[in-house]
Design an enzyme around this catalytic site. Structure first.
Site, PDB file in Angstrom:
ATOM      1  N   GLY A   9      -7.874   1.088 -10.035  1.00  0.00           N
ATOM      2  CA  GLY A   9      -8.053   0.213 -11.202  1.00  0.00           C
ATOM      3  C   GLY A   9      -8.362   1.053 -12.432  1.00  0.00           C
ATOM      4  O   GLY A   9      -9.093   0.642 -13.327  1.00  0.00           O
ATOM      5  N   GLN A  13     -10.644  -1.591 -18.290  1.00  0.00           N
ATOM      6  CA  GLN A  13     -11.678  -1.321 -19.303  1.00  0.00           C
ATOM      7  C   GLN A  13     -12.649  -0.236 -18.829  1.00  0.00           C
ATOM      8  O   GLN A  13     -12.921   0.718 -19.545  1.00  0.00           O
ATOM      9  CB  GLN A  13     -12.461  -2.606 -19.623  1.00  0.00           C
ATOM     10  CG  GLN A  13     -13.414  -2.414 -20.802  1.00  0.00           C
ATOM     11  CD  GLN A  13     -14.479  -3.492 -20.926  1.00  0.00           C
ATOM     12  OE1 GLN A  13     -14.658  -4.323 -20.041  1.00  0.00           O
ATOM     13  NE2 GLN A  13     -15.202  -3.477 -22.028  1.00  0.00           N
ATOM     14  N   ASP A  35      -3.606   2.840 -10.189  1.00  0.00           N
ATOM     15  CA  ASP A  35      -3.579   1.448 -10.679  1.00  0.00           C
ATOM     16  C   ASP A  35      -2.220   0.875 -10.328  1.00  0.00           C
ATOM     17  O   ASP A  35      -1.323   1.627  -9.900  1.00  0.00           O
ATOM     18  CB  ASP A  35      -3.815   1.410 -12.205  1.00  0.00           C
ATOM     19  CG  ASP A  35      -4.378   0.069 -12.687  1.00  0.00           C
ATOM     20  OD1 ASP A  35      -3.656  -0.946 -12.597  1.00  0.00           O
ATOM     21  OD2 ASP A  35      -5.525   0.027 -13.151  1.00  0.00           O
ATOM     22  N   ILE A  54      -4.257  -1.839  -4.240  1.00  0.00           N
ATOM     23  CA  ILE A  54      -5.350  -1.673  -3.280  1.00  0.00           C
ATOM     24  C   ILE A  54      -5.138  -2.538  -2.030  1.00  0.00           C
ATOM     25  O   ILE A  54      -5.722  -2.279  -0.980  1.00  0.00           O
ATOM     26  CB  ILE A  54      -6.729  -1.956  -3.938  1.00  0.00           C
ATOM     27  CG1 ILE A  54      -7.901  -1.586  -3.024  1.00  0.00           C
ATOM     28  CG2 ILE A  54      -6.854  -3.409  -4.376  1.00  0.00           C
ATOM     29  CD1 ILE A  54      -7.959  -0.152  -2.614  1.00  0.00           C
ATOM     30  N   TYR A 143     -15.116 -15.977  -9.254  1.00  0.00           N
ATOM     31  CA  TYR A 143     -15.473 -14.567  -9.438  1.00  0.00           C
ATOM     32  C   TYR A 143     -16.869 -14.284  -8.863  1.00  0.00           C
ATOM     33  O   TYR A 143     -17.056 -13.336  -8.094  1.00  0.00           O
ATOM     34  CB  TYR A 143     -15.427 -14.285 -10.938  1.00  0.00           C
ATOM     35  CG  TYR A 143     -15.841 -12.908 -11.368  1.00  0.00           C
ATOM     36  CD1 TYR A 143     -15.061 -11.792 -11.070  1.00  0.00           C
ATOM     37  CD2 TYR A 143     -17.000 -12.713 -12.120  1.00  0.00           C
ATOM     38  CE1 TYR A 143     -15.428 -10.532 -11.502  1.00  0.00           C
ATOM     39  CE2 TYR A 143     -17.367 -11.458 -12.566  1.00  0.00           C
ATOM     40  CZ  TYR A 143     -16.588 -10.366 -12.247  1.00  0.00           C
ATOM     41  OH  TYR A 143     -16.952  -9.118 -12.693  1.00  0.00           O
ATOM     42  N   LYS A 147     -18.002 -11.895  -5.755  1.00  0.00           N
ATOM     43  CA  LYS A 147     -18.946 -10.776  -5.920  1.00  0.00           C
ATOM     44  C   LYS A 147     -20.124 -10.917  -4.961  1.00  0.00           C
ATOM     45  O   LYS A 147     -20.578  -9.921  -4.383  1.00  0.00           O
ATOM     46  CB  LYS A 147     -19.439 -10.691  -7.369  1.00  0.00           C
ATOM     47  CG  LYS A 147     -18.386 -10.239  -8.367  1.00  0.00           C
ATOM     48  CD  LYS A 147     -17.911  -8.819  -8.101  1.00  0.00           C
ATOM     49  CE  LYS A 147     -16.931  -8.307  -9.137  1.00  0.00           C
ATOM     50  NZ  LYS A 147     -16.360  -7.003  -8.777  1.00  0.00           N
TER      51      LYS A 147
HETATM   52  P1  NAD Z   1     -10.099  -4.679 -15.899  1.00  0.00           P
HETATM   53  O1  NAD Z   1      -9.455  -5.984 -15.675  1.00  0.00           O
HETATM   54  O2  NAD Z   1     -10.158  -4.135 -17.275  1.00  0.00           O
HETATM   55  O3  NAD Z   1      -9.403  -3.554 -14.989  1.00  0.00           O
HETATM   56  C1  NAD Z   1      -9.019  -3.807 -13.658  1.00  0.00           C
HETATM   57  C2  NAD Z   1      -7.848  -2.894 -13.343  1.00  0.00           C
HETATM   58  O4  NAD Z   1      -7.469  -3.137 -11.984  1.00  0.00           O
HETATM   59  C3  NAD Z   1      -6.613  -3.166 -14.210  1.00  0.00           C
HETATM   60  O5  NAD Z   1      -6.158  -1.990 -14.811  1.00  0.00           O
HETATM   61  C4  NAD Z   1      -5.587  -3.714 -13.234  1.00  0.00           C
HETATM   62  O6  NAD Z   1      -4.253  -3.347 -13.527  1.00  0.00           O
HETATM   63  C5  NAD Z   1      -6.056  -3.093 -11.927  1.00  0.00           C
HETATM   64  N1  NAD Z   1      -5.594  -3.835 -10.768  1.00  0.00           N
HETATM   65  C6  NAD Z   1      -5.426  -5.178 -10.630  1.00  0.00           C
HETATM   66  N2  NAD Z   1      -4.968  -5.488  -9.407  1.00  0.00           N
HETATM   67  C7  NAD Z   1      -4.863  -4.318  -8.737  1.00  0.00           C
HETATM   68  C8  NAD Z   1      -4.453  -3.979  -7.430  1.00  0.00           C
HETATM   69  N3  NAD Z   1      -4.021  -4.907  -6.568  1.00  0.00           N
HETATM   70  N4  NAD Z   1      -4.497  -2.670  -7.061  1.00  0.00           N
HETATM   71  C9  NAD Z   1      -4.881  -1.708  -7.935  1.00  0.00           C
HETATM   72  N5  NAD Z   1      -5.262  -1.973  -9.210  1.00  0.00           N
HETATM   73  C10 NAD Z   1      -5.254  -3.261  -9.608  1.00  0.00           C
HETATM   74  O7  NAD Z   1     -11.559  -4.763 -15.266  1.00  0.00           O
HETATM   75  P2  NAD Z   1     -12.853  -3.917 -15.643  1.00  0.00           P
HETATM   76  O8  NAD Z   1     -13.556  -4.627 -16.731  1.00  0.00           O
HETATM   77  O9  NAD Z   1     -12.516  -2.506 -15.807  1.00  0.00           O
HETATM   78  O10 NAD Z   1     -13.722  -4.161 -14.330  1.00  0.00           O
HETATM   79  C11 NAD Z   1     -13.707  -3.263 -13.252  1.00  0.00           C
HETATM   80  C12 NAD Z   1     -14.671  -3.788 -12.196  1.00  0.00           C
HETATM   81  O11 NAD Z   1     -15.981  -3.919 -12.754  1.00  0.00           O
HETATM   82  C13 NAD Z   1     -14.320  -5.167 -11.607  1.00  0.00           C
HETATM   83  O12 NAD Z   1     -14.698  -5.211 -10.267  1.00  0.00           O
HETATM   84  C14 NAD Z   1     -15.206  -6.091 -12.403  1.00  0.00           C
HETATM   85  O13 NAD Z   1     -15.499  -7.242 -11.685  1.00  0.00           O
HETATM   86  C15 NAD Z   1     -16.443  -5.237 -12.577  1.00  0.00           C
HETATM   87  N6  NAD Z   1     -17.256  -5.685 -13.706  1.00  0.00           N
HETATM   88  C16 NAD Z   1     -16.802  -5.515 -14.974  1.00  0.00           C
HETATM   89  C17 NAD Z   1     -17.592  -5.944 -16.040  1.00  0.00           C
HETATM   90  C18 NAD Z   1     -17.149  -5.780 -17.467  1.00  0.00           C
HETATM   91  O14 NAD Z   1     -17.832  -6.254 -18.370  1.00  0.00           O
HETATM   92  N7  NAD Z   1     -16.040  -5.104 -17.721  1.00  0.00           N
HETATM   93  C19 NAD Z   1     -18.830  -6.547 -15.780  1.00  0.00           C
HETATM   94  C20 NAD Z   1     -19.230  -6.739 -14.474  1.00  0.00           C
HETATM   95  C21 NAD Z   1     -18.441  -6.267 -13.420  1.00  0.00           C
HETATM   96  N1  SER Z   2     -17.925  -9.012 -17.948  1.00  0.00           N
HETATM   97  C1  SER Z   2     -17.702  -9.704 -16.732  1.00  0.00           C
HETATM   98  C2  SER Z   2     -17.034 -11.013 -16.982  1.00  0.00           C
HETATM   99  O1  SER Z   2     -17.298 -11.582 -18.021  1.00  0.00           O
HETATM  100  C3  SER Z   2     -19.001  -9.934 -15.997  1.00  0.00           C
HETATM  101  O2  SER Z   2     -18.800  -9.641 -14.685  1.00  0.00           O
HETATM  102  O3  SER Z   2     -16.297 -11.470 -16.147  1.00  0.00           O
END
Ligand code: NAD
Ligand code: SER
Length: 314
Positions: A9, A13, A35, A54, A143, A147
């Site tokens: 991934g 972000q 990714d 994945i 979601y 989690k």
């Molecule tokens: P994002 O959506 O920006 O990035 C996720 C990435 O995963 C994308 O680039 C997407 O192309 C890739 N992806 C999707 N399906 C896939 C697959 N089958 N195989 C491989 N790659 C795949 O998400 P993020 O914000 O970077 O979040 C990453 C993790 O952190 C997630 O588990 C999210 O729940 C967790 N998280 C994020 C936040 C936040 O604020 N960004 C907060 C809490 C938890």
């Molecule tokens: N930033 C995330 C969302 O809003 C929190 O897990 O989904």
């Protein structure tokens, strides 16, 4: 470190920033980005990159042995807002991606896993203020349910099979190097881009919706500190609460206005409001502080300064 690191991934972000930091720390060739889509230039050009879904266990096994992977950071997931649009797909991705890796670690094919949970494990019956580590967790989003189930699987695999899996309940993350990918907290990144470009932002949450948030540098540092902490310091194998700051759309708008005087915000709440309403406003992270000495460095004014400074010049 005996083998290499795989980030799954890596185009997202968090992945974009995590890959760059891990490559700084461990060397470009020791961090394999992966990714289902092509990442930004810096990640793509800066070291090894593999296309990887994945859920494709055969290819996952192939990449792990091809690169001698010992540690995996799993970031692939659907976030809170997009997961509500496609619950079945979100459950499949968020759950089976994690189970694939936990099972590989159980068979000693990899040594260590980082998997992020979220403040979304909490729900309407959880305490709103300073939500503790151990409390009611009754999420009412797909979601959040995924989690919470993921957290239970992590602890289960640690208890039954000694799998070294480590996790953090991230709050909403705010950074300038990458765009957010479909969460409820995304407004706190969009607002900066719109403030600089249009001097106006229409927020999809109400002005007084307080949510836990964190600047990306703190989140990346927390992630790497947790992964580097000695095993005996990690006393929670579900997922750790961590906290950075807590603010409402009105508060962040007023911090931006101190620096961009003609900035204006308006409010037009949509379906994401009910998700935000179900989450705590602030988080108690005292156990992460005690166990592995976690401490945030960024508060709201410092985060707003650094976001505007970097977005202005990039
Ligand atoms: P994002 O959506 O920006 O990035 C996720 C990435 O995963 C994308 O680039 C997407 O192309 C890739 N992806 C999707 N399906 C896939 C697959 N089958 N195989 C491989 N790659 C795949 O998400 P993020 O914000 O970077 O979040 C990453 C993790 O952190 C997630 O588990 C999210 O729940 C967790 N998280 C994020 C936040 C936040 O604020 N960004 C907060 C809490 C938890
Ligand atoms: N930033 C995330 C969302 O809003 C929190 O897990 O989904």
């Amino acid at each position: 470190m005996s083998g290499k690191i795989l980030v799954v991934g890596a185009a997202g972000q968090i992945g974009t920033e995590l890959v760059l930091k891990l490559r700084d720390q461990y060397g470009d060739n020791n961090v394999v980005a992966s990714d289902i889509k092509t990442p930004g230039y810096e990640v793509f050009e800066g070291g090894p990159y593999e296309i990887l879904d994945i859920l494709d266990l055969k290819r996952l096994n192939h990449i792990v042995s091809k690169h001698n992977i010992t540690q995996v950071y799993l970031l692939a997931a659907l976030l809170s807002s997009t997961a509500e649009q496609n619950p079945g797909f979100a459950w499949n991705l968020n759950m089976n991606g994690l189970l694939n890796l936990l099972n590989m670690a159980r068979k000693n094919k990899i040594e260590k896993i980082f998997w992020p949970s979220s403040i979304a494990v909490f729900g309407p019956n959880s305490p709103k203020e300073m939500c503790p580590q151990y409390t009611i967790t009754e999420p009412n989003t797909v979601y959040g349910i995924s989690k919470l189930a993921g957290e239970r699987w992590c602890e289960y695999f640690f208890e039954k099979s000694d799998v070294d899996v480590r996790s953090i309940r991230y709050p909403g993350l705010i950074g300038w190097k990458s765009q957010p990918g479909g969460g409820t907290t995304d407004y706190a990144v969009h607002i900066f881009h719109k403030a600089l470009k249009d001097r106006h932002y229409t927020c999809y949450l109400k002005e007084d919706s307080f949510l836990p948030m964190m600047y990306m540098d703190d989140a990346i540092r927390a992630t790497i500190e947790l992964m580097e902490a000695p095993k005996e310091q990690i006393k929670i194998r579900s997922s750790y609460n961590i906290a950075g700051m807590s603010f409402s759309p009105k508060e962040i708008a007023s911090e931006i206005k101190k620096r961009i005087a003609d900035f204006k915000i308006s409010f037009d709440p949509d379906h994401r409001q009910s998700i935000a309403d179900s989450w705590p406003s602030s988080i108690d992270d005292s156990l992460a502080r005690q166990h592995w000495l976690w401490e945030a460095h960024y508060d709201l004014p410092k985060m707003v300064d650094v976001m505007l400074k970097n977005l202005q010049f990039n």
